[in-house]
Scaffold this motif. Sequence first.
Motif, short mmCIF file in Angstrom:
data_model
loop_
_atom_site.label_atom_id
_atom_site.label_comp_id
_atom_site.label_asym_id
_atom_site.label_seq_id
_atom_site.Cartn_x
_atom_site.Cartn_y
_atom_site.Cartn_z
N GLY A 85 0.80 -1.21 0.00
CA GLY A 85 0.00 0.00 0.00
C GLY A 85 0.83 1.27 0.00
O GLY A 85 0.28 2.37 -0.01
N SER A 86 2.17 1.13 -0.01
CA SER A 86 3.04 2.30 -0.02
C SER A 86 3.07 2.94 -1.41
O SER A 86 2.82 2.30 -2.42
CB SER A 86 4.47 1.91 0.37
OG SER A 86 4.54 1.42 1.67
N VAL A 87 3.42 4.23 -1.42
CA VAL A 87 3.69 4.95 -2.66
C VAL A 87 5.19 5.22 -2.69
O VAL A 87 5.73 5.86 -1.79
CB VAL A 87 2.91 6.27 -2.74
CG1 VAL A 87 3.29 7.06 -3.99
CG2 VAL A 87 1.41 6.01 -2.71
N VAL A 88 5.86 4.70 -3.72
CA VAL A 88 7.32 4.75 -3.79
C VAL A 88 7.76 5.46 -5.06
O VAL A 88 7.37 5.07 -6.16
CB VAL A 88 7.93 3.33 -3.75
CG1 VAL A 88 9.45 3.40 -3.83
CG2 VAL A 88 7.48 2.57 -2.50
N LEU A 89 8.56 6.52 -4.91
CA LEU A 89 9.18 7.18 -6.05
C LEU A 89 10.48 6.45 -6.40
O LEU A 89 11.28 6.16 -5.51
CB LEU A 89 9.50 8.63 -5.73
CG LEU A 89 8.38 9.66 -5.73
CD1 LEU A 89 8.96 11.04 -5.40
CD2 LEU A 89 7.66 9.70 -7.07
N VAL A 90 10.67 6.17 -7.69
CA VAL A 90 11.94 5.62 -8.18
C VAL A 90 12.55 6.71 -9.05
O VAL A 90 12.05 7.00 -10.14
CB VAL A 90 11.73 4.32 -8.97
CG1 VAL A 90 13.06 3.77 -9.45
CG2 VAL A 90 11.00 3.29 -8.11
N ARG B 199 -4.08 14.02 -5.00
CA ARG B 199 -5.39 13.41 -4.79
C ARG B 199 -5.48 12.04 -5.46
O ARG B 199 -6.05 11.10 -4.90
CB ARG B 199 -6.49 14.34 -5.33
CG ARG B 199 -6.72 15.57 -4.48
CD ARG B 199 -8.05 16.23 -4.79
NE ARG B 199 -8.08 16.78 -6.14
CZ ARG B 199 -7.78 18.04 -6.44
NH1 ARG B 199 -7.41 18.88 -5.48
NH2 ARG B 199 -7.86 18.47 -7.68
N MET B 200 -4.91 11.92 -6.67
CA MET B 200 -4.94 10.64 -7.36
C MET B 200 -4.12 9.60 -6.61
O MET B 200 -4.58 8.47 -6.38
CB MET B 200 -4.41 10.78 -8.79
CG MET B 200 -4.47 9.48 -9.58
SD MET B 200 -3.83 9.63 -11.28
CE MET B 200 -2.07 9.68 -10.95
N VAL B 201 -2.92 9.97 -6.18
CA VAL B 201 -2.05 9.03 -5.47
C VAL B 201 -2.68 8.63 -4.14
O VAL B 201 -2.59 7.47 -3.72
CB VAL B 201 -0.65 9.66 -5.28
CG1 VAL B 201 0.17 8.86 -4.29
CG2 VAL B 201 0.08 9.74 -6.61
N GLU B 202 -3.32 9.57 -3.47
CA GLU B 202 -3.96 9.25 -2.20
C GLU B 202 -5.11 8.26 -2.41
O GLU B 202 -5.36 7.39 -1.56
CB GLU B 202 -4.49 10.54 -1.55
CG GLU B 202 -5.07 10.33 -0.17
CD GLU B 202 -4.07 9.78 0.84
OE1 GLU B 202 -4.52 9.15 1.82
OE2 GLU B 202 -2.84 9.96 0.66
N THR B 203 -5.80 8.35 -3.54
CA THR B 203 -6.84 7.37 -3.87
C THR B 203 -6.24 5.98 -3.98
O THR B 203 -6.78 5.01 -3.45
CB THR B 203 -7.54 7.75 -5.18
OG1 THR B 203 -8.19 9.01 -5.02
CG2 THR B 203 -8.58 6.70 -5.57
N ALA C 36 18.91 16.23 -2.35
CA ALA C 36 17.62 16.68 -2.87
C ALA C 36 16.79 15.51 -3.36
O ALA C 36 17.30 14.56 -3.93
CB ALA C 36 17.84 17.68 -4.00
N THR C 37 15.49 15.58 -3.12
CA THR C 37 14.59 14.54 -3.60
C THR C 37 13.56 15.09 -4.57
O THR C 37 12.76 14.35 -5.12
CB THR C 37 13.85 13.87 -2.43
OG1 THR C 37 13.14 14.88 -1.71
CG2 THR C 37 14.82 13.19 -1.49
N GLY C 38 13.56 16.41 -4.80
CA GLY C 38 12.61 17.00 -5.72
C GLY C 38 11.30 17.33 -5.03
O GLY C 38 10.98 16.83 -3.95
N ALA C 39 10.52 18.18 -5.68
CA ALA C 39 9.25 18.63 -5.10
C ALA C 39 8.26 17.49 -4.94
O ALA C 39 7.36 17.56 -4.10
CB ALA C 39 8.66 19.73 -5.98
N GLU C 40 8.41 16.42 -5.75
CA GLU C 40 7.44 15.33 -5.70
C GLU C 40 7.64 14.42 -4.49
O GLU C 40 6.88 13.47 -4.29
CB GLU C 40 7.52 14.49 -6.98
CG GLU C 40 6.80 15.10 -8.17
CD GLU C 40 7.49 16.35 -8.71
OE1 GLU C 40 8.69 16.53 -8.42
OE2 GLU C 40 6.83 17.14 -9.39
N GLY C 41 8.65 14.69 -3.67
CA GLY C 41 8.86 13.88 -2.48
C GLY C 41 7.67 13.85 -1.54
O GLY C 41 7.49 12.90 -0.80
N TYR C 42 6.84 14.89 -1.61
CA TYR C 42 5.66 14.94 -0.74
C TYR C 42 4.66 13.83 -1.06
O TYR C 42 3.81 13.50 -0.24
CB TYR C 42 4.95 16.29 -0.89
CG TYR C 42 4.21 16.45 -2.18
CD1 TYR C 42 2.85 16.19 -2.26
CD2 TYR C 42 4.88 16.86 -3.34
CE1 TYR C 42 2.17 16.33 -3.47
CE2 TYR C 42 4.21 17.00 -4.53
CZ TYR C 42 2.85 16.74 -4.59
OH TYR C 42 2.19 16.86 -5.79
#
Length: 232
Positions: free
Chosen positions: A21-26, A146-150, A174-180
């Motif tokens: 259920g995690s959201v992972v940035l690669v 909102r989409m990712v939270e869904t 740095a991880t970028g603004a999308e780290g949130y």
Amino acid sequence: MRFVDTIHGLNEVFETDIPKGSVVLVTGAAGTLKSGFTFQVLSNYLEEADEYGLYVTLEQGKENHLRNMQSMGIKLSRKLHISDFSDYRITYSDFPEDLLKLLEQNILDFRRNTENKCTCLVIDSLGALYSLIDIEAKELRKRMYRMVETFRREGLTTFIILEEDKYSGMNDSATGAEGYLADGIIELGLHFKGSVANRYMRIRKMRATAHSMEPWILTVSDHGLKVYKGNF
């Protein structure tokens, strides 16, 4: 089967598995094996699980993508469905204003069609998705959240590939603004030592998981990707 058992040596980087259920940035620059890494994790995981996955590719066509995976010795699980964006282009002559909503609905429809046995998702890549949406950046990030939270609330383990514009060194925090967006960030990069370059992977963060924070060498073998400890 755990996610961390899908690439040889990855279970030495992690003490515990990536929580479902995690959201992972690669993240990483071009040529750092982001697609291959993520594809192998899902394909090998699904091969041993009574589950299904969806790989949405927004840049490469399905056949080119599969050829690239085959060239790296990465096998495709029949439980991993690949949806390239030409599917949407055929159905819709013009991209709708709320493209994120369309993408979200298609993903959720696929999950319903598998009787909720679709548990894993890849979006490849976030930059390509952004390039197709002509709205102000702040609003775009709100809609993306909102989409990712869904997906998170649906229990989908979601991997989002984010290509960086440049090669960042291992000392760049740095991880970028999308780290949130993310519960976890897996960084793939290149380390240069003289004229020699090695690909590496490092876990920037992974909530509710014990893991190494050091860089590990990432390489391609005849049987897919491998991770091992190296001297940097």
